[in-house]
Design an enzyme around this catalytic site. Structure first.
Site, mmCIF file in Angstrom:
data_model
loop_
_atom_site.group_PDB
_atom_site.id
_atom_site.type_symbol
_atom_site.label_atom_id
_atom_site.label_comp_id
_atom_site.label_asym_id
_atom_site.label_seq_id
_atom_site.Cartn_x
_atom_site.Cartn_y
_atom_site.Cartn_z
ATOM 1 N N TRP A 1 0.886 -1.161 0.000
ATOM 2 C CA TRP A 1 0.000 0.000 0.000
ATOM 3 C C TRP A 1 0.921 1.206 0.000
ATOM 4 C CZ3 TRP A 1 -1.373 4.330 2.888
ATOM 5 C CH2 TRP A 1 -2.631 4.876 2.607
ATOM 6 N N GLY B 1 5.693 -0.239 7.279
ATOM 7 C CA GLY B 1 5.900 0.892 8.167
ATOM 8 C C GLY B 1 6.417 2.100 7.403
ATOM 9 N N GLU C 1 -17.262 3.058 1.110
ATOM 10 C CA GLU C 1 -16.067 2.218 1.003
ATOM 11 C C GLU C 1 -16.099 1.326 -0.225
ATOM 12 O OE1 GLU C 1 -14.387 1.116 5.384
ATOM 13 O OE2 GLU C 1 -16.358 0.334 4.892
#
Length: 622
Positions: free
Chosen positions: A92, A117, A502
């Protein structure tokens, strides 16, 4: 927010990695990649797009006469390069756009690495260690690979420790070193990694769903430890080199429960699983007809010694908190706030030792909620978390935990996690009402009996799928849609509106009906779809008045209404009737109906319901 997998063992490494990445794809699906290691070196396959695209890349690049890594020996008897281990990643995008070059894994020298992260000081690292000449991507991850390669002199653990000491930010690093064939190393700060040793070998992942088809046992890699995986062993050490025994947890899911089980999408499967998930969540928490948290180790003093309640959550979990807020106010008459976890620390919250903090997260890894819990505990508050994953970061940071027992939830849009969170809130309110003398024993038992009807009422709603599907078909062309309701109905519709946004990409907004005349009614035009919820008997007349206001402006209205109060409204409006429960419990059947509405709009529009654009299931970066 990305998905990570690592495997070393005797099985087909390539297929295990690809299958696992498909299960983890809800954590990120901008790009995907795997790296396979054997004694001749490391081979990488990666591309922008979905895991299905990656499968095609693997098939294309390993076709022909060469031996295919990870596959059985060739029939002509030629020697096979046995793949011993591999790592994989679904991305992502945060640093750098969506491209083949930015896809993980990243390889620099002898180091191949995947990362979840954000490395906050990656630009400083490039300058301080003159790494720019070795970089081919725009990612912070490749900077870590280059730095690790700079420090690597044959000792993986020493290189990892040196590298981590220079990093600022959150990270889960999974690394293979070219000259340590068969071994995978991982370390982390905040971003989760779970691992296991099973009959098939040793595995690690960012999410339990990738492991549960192989084993019912796993452990969470502690922060600032280094885990070394080999085919038949795992070795966990702290940063001083001291060996640590992993703390194993048991999965209470079926080993195949992360599959679709014949449904076209996970979201539909998970909607249909709600009656069982709700029953499982209640099962050990009702004794003698009363709510009981003794099996969870939650003391009654937690509920009697607090003066105020603060719910901390994001998105769907926060909407569950808004329902709890209505219940706490109307039943317990206590002060309660529902805070957006992402804003919590920056809004000067009133938190002290008399505050009971309820932290809600399906994954238990939501970074905003995790940091908010740490902040609240520093201020002296006790924290009870409502989580679906055992051993998760929020669970470990909390004083007490109530697990929702929803099983794996794969679709990005949450359904059964939401309704099981609601069940926990209903049980908490009932326990507090009993302990604080608001309910008698008989009143509490009556309340619990009504809650125990929830699985059956939701089954009734699911039995009306075709009717809801018909209504969904009338919304496919909508660009804007509005939802209106009062009281608990408004709380229900906030979640229903989020679901529609969504997965269907329709601009949908929920409004408290009484606020329409204060501005929002200006948005109502001819043929604008309006979804209304009318489940609260005491508010019915006011809600119907507001519905008539939007109807008179030309809106197309569909009403989700409690069956016993529907009367002859079907002559005027399109209705979806909901099975009767006491008003305060109507959230449950109404939520299931709105989930189905969003699901059918999305699937009928031809979208990938499980993987809506720009969204990831687990938000582990701020």
């Amino acid at each position: 927010m990305c998905g990570i997998i690592g495997y070393t063992g005797s099985e087909d490494v390539k297929e295990i990695l690809l299958d696992a990445l498909e299960l983890l794809e809800y954590r990120g699906y901008d790009s995907a990649g795997i790296a396979l290691s054997d004694r001749a070196g490391v081979r990488m396959f990666k591309c922008a797009g979905r895991v299905s695209d990656l499968r095609n890349v693997c098939r294309r690049e390993t076709s022909g006469t060469e031996t295919v890594p990870g596959e059985p020996a060739r029939s002509d008897g030629s020697a096979e390069r046995r793949v011993q281990c591999g790592i994989g990643h679904t991305r992502w995008a945060t640093h750098g756009g969506v491209s083949d070059a930015n896809a993980h894994p990243h390889q620099v020298g002898k180091v191949t690495l995947v990362h979840n992260g954000i490395i906050e000081n990656y630009r400083e690292l490039i300058e301080d260690y003159d790494l720019g000449g070795s970089l081919v991507s725009d990612t912070d991850t490749e900077v870590v690979a280059a730095l690790l390669n700079r420090f690597y002199e044959g000792n993986p653990q020493e290189a990892i420790r040196k590298t981590v000491s220079r990093l600022r930010g959150t990270f889960a690093l999974v690394v293979m070193f070219e000259d340590h064939c068969g071994a995978i190393y991982t370390t982390r700060n905040v971003s989760p990694v779970v691992a296991t040793l099973c009959e098939q070998g040793a595995m690690l992942a960012s999410d339990l769903t990738a492991l549960c088809r192989f084993t019912g046992r796993y452990f969470v890699v502690p922060e600032y430890h280094i885990l070394e995986l080999r085919e038949d062993a795992v070795r966990l050490t702290d940063f001083d080199g001291n060996e640590t025994e992993p703390e194993y947890f048991t999965v209470n899911w079926e080993l195949n429960s992360a599959g679709k089980n014949g449904y076209p999408f996970y979201m539909e499967k998970e909607i249909m699983e709600q009656p069982q998930a709700i029953a499982d969540t209640m099962e050990e928490r009702v004794r003698g007809g009363l709510p009981d948290f003794s099996a969870d180790g939650v003391p009654d003093t937690l509920f009697t010694d607090c003066e105020r309640i603060c719910v901390i959550a994001c998105g769907t979990a926060r909407h569950a908190g808004l329902v709890a807020q209505a219940l706490v106010k109307s039943i317990l008459h206590m002060h309660i706030e529902v805070e957006m976890a992402s804003e919590f620390m920056y809004s000067d919250p009133v938190i002290d030792e008399k505050t009971l903090v309820l932290a809600v997260s399906q994954s238990g890894e939501t970074i905003d909620t995790l940091e908010a819990v740490k902040y609240a505990r520093r201020r002296g508050a006790k924290c009870l978390s409502i989580i679906n994953v055992r051993g998760s970061s929020i669970a470990r940071e909390s004083d007490y935990v109530l697990y929702t027992n929803a099983g794996p939830e794969i679709a990005v849009a949450s359904t059964k996690a939401y309704t099981t969170q609601l069940v926990i809130f209903y049980l908490i309110v009932a326990r507090m009402a009993l302990l604080r003398g608001v309910f008698t024993t008989e009143e509490t038992q009556s309340y619990i009996r009504e809650l125990q009807r929830t699985p059956d009422t939701i089954k009734e709603v699911l039995g009306k799928r075709r009717d809801i599907h018909v209504v969904a078909g009338k919304l496919l062309a909508a660009k804007d849609l509005f939802m209106v309701g009062r009281g608990l109905d408004y709380s229900i519709l906030l979640e229903g509106s989020l679901k529609l946004k969504e997965v269907s990409y329709i601009h949908s907004e929920a409004y408290a009906s009484g606020e329409l005349k204060h501005g929002p009614i200006a948005l109502i035009t001819q043929d604008t779809p309006v979804v209304a919820a009318v489940t609260q008997e005491k508010l019915m007349s006011k809600e119907l008045s507001n519905i008539r206001e939007v109807r008179s402006r030309g809106a197309d209205v569909v009403i989700f209404i409690k069956e016993s109060i529907a009367g002859n409204l079907a002559e005027e409006y399109e209705l979806i009737t909901l099975p009767d429960m006491r008003d305060e419990f109507m959230v449950m059947p109404a939520s299931a109906a709105l989930q189905l509405l969003a699901y059918y709009v999305s699937s009928d529009k031809g979208f990938d319901v499980d993987k809506p654009r720009n969204l990831a299931k687990v938000v582990t970066v701020e």
